[in-house]
Write a protein that holds these residues in place. Structure first.
Motif, PDB file in Angstrom:
ATOM      1  N   ALA A   1       4.501   5.658  -5.207  1.00 28.94           N
ATOM      2  CA  ALA A   1       4.695   5.632  -6.661  1.00 28.94           C
ATOM      3  C   ALA A   1       3.729   6.591  -7.346  1.00 28.94           C
ATOM      4  N   GLU A   2       2.493   6.591  -6.901  1.00 29.00           N
ATOM      5  CA  GLU A   2       1.492   7.502  -7.468  1.00 29.00           C
ATOM      6  C   GLU A   2       1.864   8.961  -7.224  1.00 29.00           C
ATOM      7  N   ALA A   3       2.376   9.242  -6.039  1.00 29.37           N
ATOM      8  CA  ALA A   3       2.708  10.625  -5.671  1.00 29.37           C
ATOM      9  C   ALA A   3       3.996  11.123  -6.315  1.00 29.37           C
ATOM     10  N   THR A   4       4.903  10.217  -6.686  1.00 36.85           N
ATOM     11  CA  THR A   4       6.236  10.632  -7.131  1.00 36.85           C
ATOM     12  C   THR A   4       6.583  10.241  -8.567  1.00 36.85           C
ATOM     13  N   GLY A   5       5.858   9.294  -9.122  1.00 37.59           N
ATOM     14  CA  GLY A   5       6.212   8.794 -10.444  1.00 37.59           C
ATOM     15  C   GLY A   5       7.239   7.670 -10.420  1.00 37.59           C
ATOM     16  N   LEU A   6       7.669   7.235  -9.225  1.00 38.32           N
ATOM     17  CA  LEU A   6       8.570   6.086  -9.144  1.00 38.32           C
ATOM     18  C   LEU A   6       7.846   4.839  -9.629  1.00 38.32           C
ATOM     19  N   LYS A   7       8.605   3.885 -10.140  1.00 34.01           N
ATOM     20  CA  LYS A   7       8.040   2.622 -10.599  1.00 34.01           C
ATOM     21  C   LYS A   7       7.982   1.659  -9.413  1.00 34.01           C
ATOM     22  N   HIS A   8       6.782   1.172  -9.092  1.00 35.12           N
ATOM     23  CA  HIS A   8       6.611   0.230  -7.984  1.00 35.12           C
ATOM     24  C   HIS A   8       6.930  -1.185  -8.489  1.00 35.12           C
ATOM     25  N   ILE A   9       7.874  -1.835  -7.815  1.00 38.90           N
ATOM     26  CA  ILE A   9       8.225  -3.223  -8.134  1.00 38.90           C
ATOM     27  C   ILE A   9       7.915  -4.078  -6.920  1.00 38.90           C
ATOM     28  N   ASN A  10       6.860  -4.878  -7.030  1.00 36.94           N
ATOM     29  CA  ASN A  10       6.482  -5.809  -5.979  1.00 36.94           C
ATOM     30  C   ASN A  10       7.216  -7.116  -6.278  1.00 36.94           C
ATOM     31  N   ILE A  11       8.183  -7.459  -5.445  1.00 33.43           N
ATOM     32  CA  ILE A  11       9.032  -8.629  -5.707  1.00 33.43           C
ATOM     33  C   ILE A  11       8.207  -9.912  -5.744  1.00 33.43           C
ATOM     34  N   GLY A  12       7.236 -10.053  -4.871  1.00 34.67           N
ATOM     35  CA  GLY A  12       6.382 -11.245  -4.892  1.00 34.67           C
ATOM     36  C   GLY A  12       5.696 -11.419  -6.228  1.00 34.67           C
ATOM     37  N   ASP A  13       5.160 -10.328  -6.789  1.00 38.26           N
ATOM     38  CA  ASP A  13       4.504 -10.388  -8.095  1.00 38.26           C
ATOM     39  C   ASP A  13       5.510 -10.692  -9.200  1.00 38.26           C
TER      40      ASP A  13
ATOM     41  N   GLU B   1      -0.449   7.715   5.984  1.00 32.78           N
ATOM     42  CA  GLU B   1      -0.495   9.038   5.350  1.00 32.78           C
ATOM     43  C   GLU B   1       0.804   9.806   5.602  1.00 32.78           C
ATOM     44  N   ARG B   2       1.261   9.783   6.848  1.00 36.57           N
ATOM     45  CA  ARG B   2       2.504  10.480   7.211  1.00 36.57           C
ATOM     46  C   ARG B   2       3.700   9.858   6.471  1.00 36.57           C
ATOM     47  N   ASN B   3       3.730   8.537   6.364  1.00 38.91           N
ATOM     48  CA  ASN B   3       4.841   7.874   5.678  1.00 38.91           C
ATOM     49  C   ASN B   3       4.858   8.201   4.188  1.00 38.91           C
ATOM     50  N   VAL B   4       3.706   8.229   3.562  1.00 34.85           N
ATOM     51  CA  VAL B   4       3.628   8.593   2.144  1.00 34.85           C
ATOM     52  C   VAL B   4       4.144  10.017   1.955  1.00 34.85           C
ATOM     53  N   GLU B   5       3.679  10.934   2.790  1.00 34.69           N
ATOM     54  CA  GLU B   5       4.109  12.336   2.691  1.00 34.69           C
ATOM     55  C   GLU B   5       5.614  12.453   2.909  1.00 34.69           C
ATOM     56  N   GLN B   6       6.131  11.747   3.900  1.00 34.91           N
ATOM     57  CA  GLN B   6       7.559  11.815   4.218  1.00 34.91           C
ATOM     58  C   GLN B   6       8.404  11.280   3.058  1.00 34.91           C
ATOM     59  N   LEU B   7       8.016  10.161   2.483  1.00 34.40           N
ATOM     60  CA  LEU B   7       8.804   9.592   1.380  1.00 34.40           C
ATOM     61  C   LEU B   7       8.684  10.437   0.119  1.00 34.40           C
ATOM     62  N   ALA B   8       7.507  10.962  -0.147  1.00 34.23           N
ATOM     63  CA  ALA B   8       7.341  11.835  -1.313  1.00 34.23           C
ATOM     64  C   ALA B   8       8.189  13.099  -1.154  1.00 34.23           C
ATOM     65  N   ALA B   9       8.225  13.663   0.043  1.00 34.90           N
ATOM     66  CA  ALA B   9       9.051  14.850   0.300  1.00 34.90           C
ATOM     67  C   ALA B   9      10.529  14.507   0.136  1.00 34.90           C
ATOM     68  N   TRP B  10      10.934  13.346   0.631  1.00 37.84           N
ATOM     69  CA  TRP B  10      12.329  12.917   0.489  1.00 37.84           C
ATOM     70  C   TRP B  10      12.690  12.806  -0.996  1.00 37.84           C
ATOM     71  N   CYS B  11      11.788  12.238  -1.796  1.00 37.72           N
ATOM     72  CA  CYS B  11      12.052  12.105  -3.241  1.00 37.72           C
ATOM     73  C   CYS B  11      12.214  13.461  -3.912  1.00 37.72           C
TER      74      CYS B  11
ATOM     75  N   THR C   1       0.837  -1.206   0.000  1.00 37.52           N
ATOM     76  CA  THR C   1       0.000   0.000   0.000  1.00 37.52           C
ATOM     77  C   THR C   1       0.870   1.253   0.000  1.00 37.52           C
ATOM     78  N   LEU C   2       1.891   1.271   0.853  1.00 36.17           N
ATOM     79  CA  LEU C   2       2.790   2.424   0.906  1.00 36.17           C
ATOM     80  C   LEU C   2       3.471   2.635  -0.438  1.00 36.17           C
ATOM     81  N   CYS C   3       4.013   1.575  -0.996  1.00 38.18           N
ATOM     82  CA  CYS C   3       4.729   1.697  -2.277  1.00 38.18           C
ATOM     83  C   CYS C   3       3.809   2.185  -3.390  1.00 38.18           C
ATOM     84  N   GLN C   4       2.584   1.665  -3.444  1.00 37.45           N
ATOM     85  CA  GLN C   4       1.637   2.108  -4.470  1.00 37.45           C
ATOM     86  C   GLN C   4       1.353   3.602  -4.335  1.00 37.45           C
ATOM     87  N   GLN C   5       1.137   4.052  -3.106  1.00 39.88           N
ATOM     88  CA  GLN C   5       0.818   5.464  -2.891  1.00 39.88           C
ATOM     89  C   GLN C   5       2.016   6.370  -3.152  1.00 39.88           C
TER      90      GLN C   5
END
Length: 172
Positions: free
Chosen positions: A26-38, A155-165, A20-24
């Protein structure tokens, strides 16, 4: 040649909210989400099924070979519970998600995990197995442990990672 965009690894016990975090993010930053299990399932990067642990046995070398070019280009957010087999050079940030044990237990029950599998995963969380794996495998300054128990945490984690990017700059 330096990457033009960062690579992030998000790891943690199953049920901590990695996908969920990675999807959000990726959506916020344009990064490519790679789910290793998939990826493992789609490209058969495994050596079969493990009845005891109720999962595919991934072939770590095949996974790394499949990712090499993408990781070299940058701009990836990778989602997997473990982390110690990925080359350190790939990542600019390693995030370990942690969740309160009672919440984690409920999340894994909702996934219909067996009691044994739930107990093993909660035990891993209690013992900080993934945190230890990350701190043993990557430079201390790139490993960050984030709480992931509530929707507000997410929500806080998504915002923090997007800001870091947004502020990330390639190292020279």
């Amino acid at each position: 040649m330096p990457r033009s965009a960062p690579n992030i690894l998000v790891c943690g016990t199953p049920g901590t909210g990695k996908t969920t975090l990675c999807q959000q993010v990726a959506e916020a930053t344009g990064l490519k989400h790679i789910n290793i299990g998939d990826l493992v399932k789609a490209q058969s990067l495994h050596s079969g099924w493990d009845d005891e642990f109720e999962c595919l046995v991934i072939d770590e070398d095949k996974v790394c070979d499949a990712l090499e070019d993408m990781m070299g280009e940058g701009g990836c957010i990778v989602d997997y519970h473990g982390c110690d087999f990925f080359p350190e050079r790939w990542f600019d940030l390693v995030v370990v998600l942690q969740t309160d044990n009672s919440v984690l237990w409920e999340r894994l029950e909702k996934r219909a995990y067996s009691q044994k599998k739930i107990q093993e995963n909660v035990q891993c969380e209690i013992m900080h197995v993934i945190v230890e794996e990350a701190t043993d495998s990557y430079r201390e300054e790139i490993v960050h442990v984030l709480q992931s128990t509530t929707p507000e945490d997410m929500e806080r984690n998504v915002e923090q990672l997007a800001a870091w990017c947004r502020t990330w700059r390639p190292s020279s």
